[in-house]
Motif scaffolding. Structure first.
Motif, PDB file in Angstrom:
ATOM      1  N   SER A 136       0.833  -1.199   0.000  1.00  0.00           N
ATOM      2  CA  SER A 136       0.000   0.000   0.000  1.00  0.00           C
ATOM      3  C   SER A 136       0.865   1.246   0.000  1.00  0.00           C
ATOM      4  CB  SER A 136      -0.870   0.008   1.259  1.00  0.00           C
ATOM      5  OG  SER A 136      -0.064   0.302   2.402  1.00  0.00           O
ATOM      6  N   PRO A 137       0.269   2.417  -0.210  1.00  0.00           N
ATOM      7  CA  PRO A 137       0.969   3.654   0.128  1.00  0.00           C
ATOM      8  C   PRO A 137       1.296   3.645   1.619  1.00  0.00           C
ATOM      9  CG  PRO A 137      -0.992   4.102  -1.199  1.00  0.00           C
ATOM     10  CD  PRO A 137      -1.063   2.658  -0.784  1.00  0.00           C
ATOM     11  N   THR A 138       2.080   4.593   2.077  1.00  0.00           N
ATOM     12  CA  THR A 138       2.417   4.661   3.494  1.00  0.00           C
ATOM     13  C   THR A 138       1.186   5.002   4.330  1.00  0.00           C
ATOM     14  OG1 THR A 138       2.957   7.010   3.392  1.00  0.00           O
ATOM     15  CG2 THR A 138       4.754   5.445   2.948  1.00  0.00           C
ATOM     16  N   ILE A 139       1.268   4.719   5.603  1.00  0.00           N
ATOM     17  CA  ILE A 139       0.193   5.115   6.517  1.00  0.00           C
ATOM     18  C   ILE A 139      -0.036   6.619   6.419  1.00  0.00           C
ATOM     19  CG2 ILE A 139      -0.457   5.348   8.954  1.00  0.00           C
ATOM     20  CD1 ILE A 139      -0.811   2.535   7.995  1.00  0.00           C
ATOM     21  N   ALA A 140       1.038   7.396   6.290  1.00  0.00           N
ATOM     22  CA  ALA A 140       0.899   8.852   6.142  1.00  0.00           C
ATOM     23  C   ALA A 140       0.042   9.190   4.930  1.00  0.00           C
ATOM     24  CB  ALA A 140       2.275   9.496   6.013  1.00  0.00           C
ATOM     25  N   ASP A 141       0.336   8.568   3.790  1.00  0.00           N
ATOM     26  CA  ASP A 141      -0.438   8.826   2.579  1.00  0.00           C
ATOM     27  C   ASP A 141      -1.899   8.432   2.769  1.00  0.00           C
ATOM     28  OD1 ASP A 141       1.604   9.825   0.894  1.00  0.00           O
ATOM     29  OD2 ASP A 141       2.331   7.789   0.531  1.00  0.00           O
ATOM     30  N   MET A 142      -2.124   7.310   3.442  1.00  0.00           N
ATOM     31  CA  MET A 142      -3.494   6.835   3.627  1.00  0.00           C
ATOM     32  C   MET A 142      -4.273   7.722   4.590  1.00  0.00           C
ATOM     33  SD  MET A 142      -3.348   2.673   3.333  1.00  0.00           S
ATOM     34  CE  MET A 142      -2.065   2.361   4.548  1.00  0.00           C
ATOM     35  N   VAL A 143      -3.613   8.226   5.622  1.00  0.00           N
ATOM     36  CA  VAL A 143      -4.290   9.142   6.544  1.00  0.00           C
ATOM     37  C   VAL A 143      -4.668  10.427   5.819  1.00  0.00           C
ATOM     38  CG1 VAL A 143      -3.942  10.626   8.573  1.00  0.00           C
ATOM     39  CG2 VAL A 143      -3.306   8.205   8.666  1.00  0.00           C
ATOM     40  N   GLU A 144      -3.752  10.944   5.017  1.00  0.00           N
ATOM     41  CA  GLU A 144      -4.072  12.140   4.248  1.00  0.00           C
ATOM     42  C   GLU A 144      -5.263  11.903   3.325  1.00  0.00           C
ATOM     43  OE1 GLU A 144      -0.082  14.735   3.610  1.00  0.00           O
ATOM     44  OE2 GLU A 144      -0.214  12.922   2.413  1.00  0.00           O
ATOM     45  N   ARG A 145      -5.243  10.781   2.623  1.00  0.00           N
ATOM     46  CA  ARG A 145      -6.336  10.450   1.701  1.00  0.00           C
ATOM     47  C   ARG A 145      -7.654  10.318   2.462  1.00  0.00           C
ATOM     48  NH1 ARG A 145      -6.381   7.726  -3.436  1.00  0.00           N
ATOM     49  NH2 ARG A 145      -4.109   7.739  -3.292  1.00  0.00           N
ATOM     50  N   MET A 146      -7.628   9.625   3.599  1.00  0.00           N
ATOM     51  CA  MET A 146      -8.833   9.436   4.397  1.00  0.00           C
ATOM     52  C   MET A 146      -9.451  10.770   4.787  1.00  0.00           C
ATOM     53  SD  MET A 146      -9.186   7.933   8.271  1.00  0.00           S
ATOM     54  CE  MET A 146      -8.114   9.241   8.887  1.00  0.00           C
ATOM     55  N   LEU A 147      -8.613  11.710   5.259  1.00  0.00           N
ATOM     56  CA  LEU A 147      -9.111  12.990   5.734  1.00  0.00           C
ATOM     57  C   LEU A 147      -9.545  13.893   4.584  1.00  0.00           C
ATOM     58  CD1 LEU A 147      -6.491  13.663   8.549  1.00  0.00           C
ATOM     59  CD2 LEU A 147      -8.905  13.072   8.855  1.00  0.00           C
ATOM     60  N   THR A 148      -8.738  13.959   3.535  1.00  0.00           N
ATOM     61  CA  THR A 148      -9.047  14.851   2.423  1.00  0.00           C
ATOM     62  C   THR A 148     -10.350  14.452   1.741  1.00  0.00           C
ATOM     63  OG1 THR A 148      -6.698  15.265   2.017  1.00  0.00           O
ATOM     64  CG2 THR A 148      -8.214  15.806   0.245  1.00  0.00           C
ATOM     65  N   LEU A 149     -10.508  13.150   1.482  1.00  0.00           N
ATOM     66  CA  LEU A 149     -11.678  12.666   0.766  1.00  0.00           C
ATOM     67  C   LEU A 149     -12.793  12.205   1.696  1.00  0.00           C
ATOM     68  CD1 LEU A 149      -9.893  10.575  -2.017  1.00  0.00           C
ATOM     69  CD2 LEU A 149     -10.563  12.990  -2.066  1.00  0.00           C
ATOM     70  N   SER A 150     -12.537  12.182   3.000  1.00  0.00           N
ATOM     71  CA  SER A 150     -13.477  11.658   3.997  1.00  0.00           C
ATOM     72  C   SER A 150     -13.908  10.248   3.624  1.00  0.00           C
ATOM     73  CB  SER A 150     -14.702  12.559   4.145  1.00  0.00           C
ATOM     74  OG  SER A 150     -15.338  12.327   5.392  1.00  0.00           O
ATOM     75  N   ASP A 151     -12.914   9.388   3.408  1.00  0.00           N
ATOM     76  CA  ASP A 151     -13.127   8.018   2.942  1.00  0.00           C
ATOM     77  C   ASP A 151     -13.520   7.126   4.116  1.00  0.00           C
ATOM     78  OD1 ASP A 151     -12.685   5.302   2.128  1.00  0.00           O
ATOM     79  OD2 ASP A 151     -11.403   6.014   0.508  1.00  0.00           O
ATOM     80  N   ASN A 152     -14.794   6.712   4.153  1.00  0.00           N
ATOM     81  CA  ASN A 152     -15.288   5.896   5.262  1.00  0.00           C
ATOM     82  C   ASN A 152     -14.643   4.513   5.302  1.00  0.00           C
ATOM     83  OD1 ASN A 152     -17.159   7.865   6.176  1.00  0.00           O
ATOM     84  ND2 ASN A 152     -18.616   7.232   4.604  1.00  0.00           N
ATOM     85  N   ASP A 153     -14.474   3.886   4.140  1.00  0.00           N
ATOM     86  CA  ASP A 153     -13.906   2.537   4.105  1.00  0.00           C
ATOM     87  C   ASP A 153     -12.460   2.537   4.575  1.00  0.00           C
ATOM     88  OD1 ASP A 153     -16.234   1.227   2.805  1.00  0.00           O
ATOM     89  OD2 ASP A 153     -15.731   2.630   1.203  1.00  0.00           O
ATOM     90  N   LEU A 154     -11.699   3.527   4.147  1.00  0.00           N
ATOM     91  CA  LEU A 154     -10.308   3.637   4.572  1.00  0.00           C
ATOM     92  C   LEU A 154     -10.228   3.928   6.065  1.00  0.00           C
ATOM     93  CD1 LEU A 154      -7.342   3.614   3.859  1.00  0.00           C
ATOM     94  CD2 LEU A 154      -7.579   5.944   2.958  1.00  0.00           C
TER      95      LEU A 154
END
Length: 472
Positions: A290-308
């Motif tokens: 996967s991308p790094t945890i940092a990248d995934m946290v950013e993606r989760m917050l920016t897009l408000s991704d519920n599944d992530l």
């Protein structure tokens, strides 16, 4: 209310200039000479490198800001019909902890997706910012059997990601089952094995796949998928579809089987599930990360991704909460807040996304945790703390993510490109929590929570945007 200290800031902290450079001046990510291995140089153009100007306006002659007018303006802005009567708020100086504005800040309220801030902080504390999750193919117990084993990567896709399709600023390329199938076929041929039986293993996560407090409509209407350690496209039936797989792990396995067949591998029988926790001694055939945890946290917050968000909460639960489940994620959040000195009084967590109607937070706890992320001290030898992705992942007003279409109403234009905040919206709930630098150069952490908002929704959102813009 002014001058009262909301909390004791940790003794180790980076200076304000460093915070602004590492968490607010860049659109997505820390200042670093080494790009992420998953970043694509050919990706979409990012947002401007410097989002916040050095100072908004002239520095006043007086070194002590006069907050009296700000307090009055905020009180008026938050007392409007669309937000309802039950609005809590907290605005603090992130550097000193001094309370600038407080309204019912210790009263529990439903946070909606602002709860993802807690989830991001928790998984970063549990896993660090540069950890990656691995999806593997390993040998099964029986000869000719292979197992597709999920590692909790909710960013895994069916088809390779086209860098030009990535949202602005989110350049970390995800892995795909198609790529994994190609690697697997190559490895199988090297082993002289071209006829296999495929099993799937999603045992990394335990417990129910849906939070008990979620209404069935969340799944059927596409708000969230069943939480699984193995899924593709966020558990959707395809990348662009709002509809969700009934069994995300099985659907991922079936697609993987199709790709193996396309690569010239014969897949016998039906794809079935196996408990990989009992597969001791299995050897790895292939893997993707996967991308790094940092990248995934950013993606989760920016897009408000519920599944992530739910996957990251489960992962944190496995590390800090005793089990990778909803219950483990809840314990991980509670332990993380206490470890950071954030009061859990009035805080009730039921999931990682904020979808549950049982979630409760205080605006004080939201502002507090945001201030901590901004002043997170780096470890010895590091240049930034591990919590920076929470600050850098907050959507930028009028520019990225869930705030891209906002800050267009009367009295909000000043906030465009300057306010960074997480949105939160459910029926009757509208929230905004984030960071902003004011005209005095202070970094402010704020949280506005309205959980009995009658609406209209657009009017309620505009009221919150206007309140955030007043802080500049």
């Amino acid at each position: 209310m002014q001058g009262r200290s909301a909390w004791h800031r940790p003794a180790k902290a980076v200076i304000v200039a460093g915070v602004l450079a590492s968490t607010l001046a860049l659109a997505f990510g820390p200042a670093s000479a080494t790009p992420s291995p998953t970043s694509s140089a050919g990706g979409p153009p990012g947002v401007p490198a410097e989002v916040l100007p050095p100072v908004s306006g002239e520095i006043p002659a007086s070194p002590v800001p006069d907050d009296a007018s700000l307090v009055a303006s905020l009180a008026s802005a938050l007392t409007v019909g669309p937000l309802g009567a039950d609005v809590t708020a907290s605005v603090v100086d992130a550097a000193t902890g001094a309370v600038i504005f407080s309204r019912g800040a210790e009263r529990p309220q439903q946070p909606a997706s602002t709860l993802k801030i807690f989830t991001g902080v928790t998984v970063l504390r549990a896993m660090g910012d540069d950890t990656r999750l691995t999806t593997r193919v390993v040998t099964g117990k029986k000869p000719g059997t292979i197992v597709l084993s999920g590692g909790g990567d909710a960013t895994l896709t069916r088809l390779p990601t086209d860098p030009t399709d990535l949202p602005a600023g989110l350049g970390a390329r995800t892995s795909s089952l198609t790529e994994l199938a190609t690697l697997t076929a190559q490895s199988l041929r090297a082993r002289r094995l071209t006829n296999v039986t495929l099993l799937i293993d999603d045992s990394e996560f335990t417990g129910p796949s849906l939070a008990p407090s979620w209404p069935n409509a969340y799944l059927y209407s596409g708000f969230v998928s069943r939480v699984s350690a193995l899924s593709a496209d966020g558990g959707r039936v395809s990348a662009g579809s709002p509809w969700r797989d009934a069994d995300p792990a099985l659907a991922a396995g079936q697609f993987f089987a199709q790709r193996l067949i396309a690569e010239g591998i014969v897949v016998q029988g039906q794809v079935a599930r196996v408990d990989g926790s009992k597969a001791a001694g299995a050897s790895q055939i292939s893997s993707v990360q996967s991308p790094t945890i940092a990248d995934m946290v950013e993606r989760m917050l920016t897009l408000s991704d519920n599944d992530l968000a739910e996957a990251l909460a489960h992962i944190a639960g496995g590390k800090l909460g005793g089990e990778a489940s909803f219950a483990g994620g809840v314990r991980a959040v509670e332990r993380t807040l206490l470890a950071l000195g954030v009061s859990t009084s009035g805080v009730t967590v039921a999931d990682g996304s904020g979808l549950s109607a049982l979630n409760r937070v205080t605006s004080d706890s939201l502002a507090h945790i945001l201030a901590i992320t901004a002043f997170d001290a780096p470890a010895v030898g590091a240049t930034v703390g591990e919590l920076w992705p929470v600050a850098s992942g907050l959507p930028i007003a009028g520019v990225t993510g869930t705030l891209a279409p906002r800050f267009v109403g009367l009295g909000t234009s000043v906030g465009r490109g300057i306010v960074r905040a997480k949105t939160g919206t459910l029926r009757g709930v509208d929230c905004l929590a984030g960071l902003v630098r004011d005209r005095y150069g202070r970094l402010l952490a704020f949280a506005f929570v309205a959980d009995r908002a009658p609406g209209p929704v657009l009017a309620a959102r505009n009221a919150l945007d206007r309140a955030a813009s007043l802080l500049i």
